[in-house]
Motif scaffolding. Structure first.
Motif, PDB file in Angstrom:
ATOM      1  N   THR A  96      -3.097   4.835  -1.893  1.00 18.37           N
ATOM      2  CA  THR A  96      -2.901   3.509  -2.497  1.00 18.37           C
ATOM      3  C   THR A  96      -3.722   3.334  -3.764  1.00 18.37           C
ATOM      4  O   THR A  96      -3.403   2.483  -4.602  1.00 18.37           O
ATOM      5  N   GLU A 140      -8.899  -5.327   1.259  1.00 21.24           N
ATOM      6  CA  GLU A 140      -8.187  -4.188   1.835  1.00 21.24           C
ATOM      7  C   GLU A 140      -7.894  -3.162   0.732  1.00 21.24           C
ATOM      8  O   GLU A 140      -7.762  -3.520  -0.447  1.00 21.24           O
ATOM      9  N   THR A 141      -7.782  -1.907   1.134  1.00 18.51           N
ATOM     10  CA  THR A 141      -7.533  -0.871   0.124  1.00 18.51           C
ATOM     11  C   THR A 141      -6.347   0.019   0.461  1.00 18.51           C
ATOM     12  O   THR A 141      -5.952   0.830  -0.375  1.00 18.51           O
ATOM     13  N   GLY A 142      -5.771  -0.118   1.671  1.00 15.92           N
ATOM     14  CA  GLY A 142      -4.771   0.851   2.057  1.00 15.92           C
ATOM     15  C   GLY A 142      -5.402   2.220   2.214  1.00 15.92           C
ATOM     16  O   GLY A 142      -6.604   2.362   2.484  1.00 15.92           O
ATOM     17  N   THR A 202      -2.668  -8.467   6.566  1.00 16.42           N
ATOM     18  CA  THR A 202      -2.517  -7.109   6.041  1.00 16.42           C
ATOM     19  C   THR A 202      -1.145  -6.566   6.411  1.00 16.42           C
ATOM     20  O   THR A 202      -0.512  -5.860   5.623  1.00 16.42           O
ATOM     21  N   CYS A 245      -2.529  -4.953   0.532  1.00 14.75           N
ATOM     22  CA  CYS A 245      -3.871  -5.314   0.104  1.00 14.75           C
ATOM     23  C   CYS A 245      -3.723  -6.387  -0.980  1.00 14.75           C
ATOM     24  O   CYS A 245      -2.599  -6.718  -1.380  1.00 14.75           O
ATOM     25  N   THR A 253       0.812  -1.219   0.000  1.00 10.06           N
ATOM     26  CA  THR A 253       0.000   0.000   0.000  1.00 10.06           C
ATOM     27  C   THR A 253       0.845   1.269   0.000  1.00 10.06           C
ATOM     28  O   THR A 253       0.291   2.370  -0.112  1.00 10.06           O
TER      29      THR A 253
END
Length: 320
Positions: A47, A41-43, A229, A28, A18
């Motif tokens: 990101t 997950e997206t950071g 993560t 992610c 990320t």
């Protein structure tokens, strides 16, 4: 081996760094099922371009991303949700029922984080936090399933780190995307003994019995790997899970001892010192040869956050 923002892990899963604060801090994942994709997950908002660049590099049309799935709404996991959803026109956001309102209207989330970090530091670390239209949000409950192409994903309610936390079991890889429930394991601390794992007790919802139960719930799946993560895939979940559960007990004992020795005005500082001594001893027993300065660089942020979280937990027990 040189560092790369992207790493193919097999099983049609790609790990994406990320780029938050340092390399190998937060990840992610891009998951493929047939002709469809999910991003787990997206950071942070910073990101989002990294994820979109990977899609473009691999010729994946943005319309083929079916789901965006943060494990919980802490901003190192979900700060990029709004920006990513705006760029992915066909995606649905899957988020824990307790976290959905913060993704639809992130104002309170932003206000709380800004109060902790300050406006400038918050923007530098997390960027802009954009809302998601309620019509694009779904809230899977414990045991609910979705499909990504021909691939099945199972959602597991896993409180303890946060009440708005779920994990995602992927039978196709015999793996679990664990968010923060199964702790942290940074690659620089891996030795010939394997990964070094530790719990995360960040503010404000640390709940030791719930976390112990959630770790046990993940172990009961008999998965072959955990996709952390923080950071990346680890194997041998039984061994790591037992170690993690013992450490949660140690954190509780440590926190209670420190609380009996110092006043509230010194609590967080004393907790941080005690945690540092405990973890540095454990790391050295694991075979890590770094000096204290380098260990502080790897673990310092977590030491601060974990001591804050333990202090909140102690105070909440006192107030109950």
């Amino acid at each position: 081996m040189s560092f790369s923002l992207y790493e193919d892990l097999g099983h049609d899963i790609t790990r994406i760094d990320t780029a938050m604060l340092r390399e190998e801090l937060a990840a992610c994942y891009l998951l493929r099922g047939g002709d469809e994709f999910a991003i787990i997950e997206t950071g942070t908002h910073h990101t989002v371009p990294i994820i979109l660049d990977l899609l473009a590099e691999r010729g994946i049309a943005r319309e083929r991303v079916k789901y965006v799935i943060p494990t919980h709404v802490h901003l190192d996991h979900a700060g990029g949700v709004g920006g990513l959803m705006a760029a992915l026109p066909e995606a649905t956001l899957l988020v824990h029922p307790r976290g959905a309102r913060h993704m639809i209207d992130p104002a309170r989330l932003v206000a709380g984080a800004t109060a902790v970090y300050g406006e400038a530091a918050f923007r530098e670390t997390y960027g802009e936090i954009l809302p998601v239209p309620e019509s694009r949000v779904r809230t899977p409950g414990d045991g609910d399933e979705v499909t990504v192409g021909d691939r099945r994903l199972v959602f597991l309610d896993t409180p303890g780190h946060a009440r708005h936390h779920f994990c995602v079991y992927d039978p196709a890889s015999a793996g679990v995307f664990t968010g923060d429930t199964f702790g942290l394991s940074y690659p620089p601390l891996t030795t010939e003994k394997g990964p070094f794992i530790l719990p995360t007790t960040t503010p404000v919802q640390f709940d030791p019995p719930a976390l112990q139960a959630s770790i046990g719930k993940l172990m009961a799946l008999k998965a072959e790997r955990m996709y952390l993560t923080h950071y990346g895939p680890v194997g041998d979940p039984d061994t790591l899970g037992e170690r993690l559960r013992g450490q949660v007990d140690d954190y509780v004992d440590l926190a209670e001892r420190v609380a009996g020795e110092v006043g509230d005005d010194r609590l967080e500082a004393a907790l941080r010192t005690a945690l540092r001594d405990y973890l540095f001893c454990q790391v050295r027993e694991h075979g890590v040869r770094m000096d204290d300065q380098r260990l502080d660089a790897v673990l310092g942020m977590d030491l601060t956050l974990n001591s804050q979280g333990l202090a909140v937990w102690l105070r909440s027990r006192r107030a109950a």
